[in-house]
Scaffold this active site. Structure first.
Site, short mmCIF file in Angstrom:
data_model
loop_
_atom_site.label_atom_id
_atom_site.label_comp_id
_atom_site.label_asym_id
_atom_site.label_seq_id
_atom_site.Cartn_x
_atom_site.Cartn_y
_atom_site.Cartn_z
N ASN A 282 -7.34 -0.39 -2.48
CA ASN A 282 -6.26 0.28 -3.20
C ASN A 282 -4.95 -0.42 -2.89
O ASN A 282 -4.79 -1.01 -1.82
CB ASN A 282 -6.17 1.75 -2.74
CG ASN A 282 -5.06 2.52 -3.43
OD1 ASN A 282 -4.85 2.37 -4.64
ND2 ASN A 282 -4.34 3.34 -2.68
N GLU B 113 4.06 -6.13 -5.38
CA GLU B 113 2.68 -5.68 -5.58
C GLU B 113 1.90 -6.68 -6.42
O GLU B 113 0.76 -7.02 -6.13
CB GLU B 113 2.65 -4.30 -6.27
CG GLU B 113 3.25 -3.18 -5.43
CD GLU B 113 3.09 -1.81 -6.11
OE1 GLU B 113 2.05 -1.54 -6.70
OE2 GLU B 113 4.04 -1.01 -6.03
N GLY C 288 -0.86 0.23 -15.74
CA GLY C 288 -1.81 -0.85 -15.46
C GLY C 288 -1.19 -2.21 -15.20
O GLY C 288 -1.86 -3.24 -15.37
N SER C 289 0.05 -2.24 -14.69
CA SER C 289 0.64 -3.57 -14.46
C SER C 289 -0.05 -4.29 -13.30
O SER C 289 -0.18 -5.51 -13.32
CB SER C 289 2.15 -3.46 -14.22
OG SER C 289 2.43 -2.86 -12.98
N HIS D 139 -0.97 0.58 -2.45
CA HIS D 139 -0.15 1.76 -2.26
C HIS D 139 1.30 1.32 -2.08
O HIS D 139 1.57 0.38 -1.33
CB HIS D 139 -0.64 2.53 -1.02
CG HIS D 139 0.14 3.77 -0.76
ND1 HIS D 139 -0.02 4.91 -1.52
CD2 HIS D 139 1.10 4.05 0.16
CE1 HIS D 139 0.82 5.84 -1.07
NE2 HIS D 139 1.50 5.34 -0.05
N MET E 241 -4.68 7.60 -10.10
CA MET E 241 -3.97 8.69 -9.45
C MET E 241 -4.86 9.91 -9.21
O MET E 241 -4.38 11.06 -9.23
CB MET E 241 -2.73 9.07 -10.26
CG MET E 241 -1.76 7.90 -10.46
SD MET E 241 -1.30 7.00 -8.95
CE MET E 241 -0.02 8.09 -8.34
N LEU F 107 -10.72 10.13 -4.99
CA LEU F 107 -12.17 9.92 -5.10
C LEU F 107 -12.87 10.83 -4.09
O LEU F 107 -12.38 11.03 -2.98
CB LEU F 107 -12.50 8.45 -4.79
CG LEU F 107 -11.99 7.43 -5.82
CD1 LEU F 107 -12.15 6.01 -5.28
CD2 LEU F 107 -12.72 7.59 -7.15
N ASP G 95 -5.19 7.14 1.77
CA ASP G 95 -4.33 6.01 2.16
C ASP G 95 -4.49 5.64 3.64
O ASP G 95 -3.54 5.13 4.26
CB ASP G 95 -2.84 6.32 1.84
CG ASP G 95 -2.63 6.60 0.35
OD1 ASP G 95 -3.33 5.98 -0.47
OD2 ASP G 95 -1.77 7.44 0.01
#
Ligand code: GAR
Length: 198
Positions: free
Chosen positions: A114, A181, A20-21, A116, A97, A100, A152
């Site tokens: 998202n 990120e 969860g960073s 990636h 991960m 959906l 993606d």
């Protein structure tokens, strides 16, 4: 009371599966007064995800639902209900991960993003850094994109890149891209939410 002219913050839900960073970077950025969103729920498919602990310790409501022992539709209905109950308007996947379903994506059409760890359209899926090294790429990076039914594959909203160095391994690359990120995701999510219809 809100100041004249200032709009209510957009309500963001975040889905995680682990550390969860990226979620933490979104939460930390949301504390700035001029940030257009607030994080109203962090949900996970892994009840033991370390990120849930971090969120709770930082005063963010959490929800955990394991998908084990139930149909995928039932699992996703529970996640969906928790998000709607929290008033979520848009969802950020942050190391979530699990794929959906098309149904879930359709219910939240154009309202899920998202992050990636590759320069999409290169290296969709897993093991992105090892694949970039194996191809002899000069650059690696990360991409924020809209989530569609194609893995993606949705519209790219922003990217950040770093130069690959001769001594890089998949691990050092992952570490250095992760720093990017954490900078990219809050900025792009803010820009996206600023123009998302209410
Ligand atoms: C991040 O590098 C993120 O880009 C990646 O997993 C990591 C999660 O780290 N996501 C994917 O691979 C999605 N397919 P975090 O839990 O510390 O944010």
């Amino acid at each position: 009371m809100a100041e004249a002219g200032s709009a209510a913050k957009r309500k963001l839900g975040i889905l995680i599966s682990g550390r969860g960073s990226n979620m933490a970077s979104l939460v930390e950025a949301s504390r700035a007064e001029d940030c257009p969103y607030e994080v109203v729920l962090v949900a996970s498919d892994k009840p033991a995800a370390p990120g849930l602990e971090w969120a709770r310790a930082h005063g963010v409501p959490t929800f955990a639902q394991s998908p084990k022992g139930m149909p995928k539709a039932e699992y996703e209905a529970r996640i969906d209900a928790a998000l709607r109950e929290a008033g979520v308007e848009a969802i950020a996947l942050a190391g979530y991960m699990r794929l959906l379903s098309d149904d879930f994506v359709a219910r939240w059409r154009d309202r899920i993003v998202n992050i990636h760890p590759s320069l999409l359209p290169k290296y969709k899926g897993l093991d992105t850094h090892a694949r970039a090294l194996a191809m002899g790429d000069m650059e690696a990076g990360c991409t924020v994109h809209i989530v569609t039914e194609e893995l993606d594959g949705g519209e790219i909203l922003g990217q950040a890149s770093i130069r690959i160095q001769a001594r890089d391994t998949a691990e050092t690359l992952a570490e250095r891209v992760l720093v990017e990120e954490h900078r990219l995701y809050p900025r792009v999510v803010s820009e996206w939410l600023n123009q998302l219809p209410r």
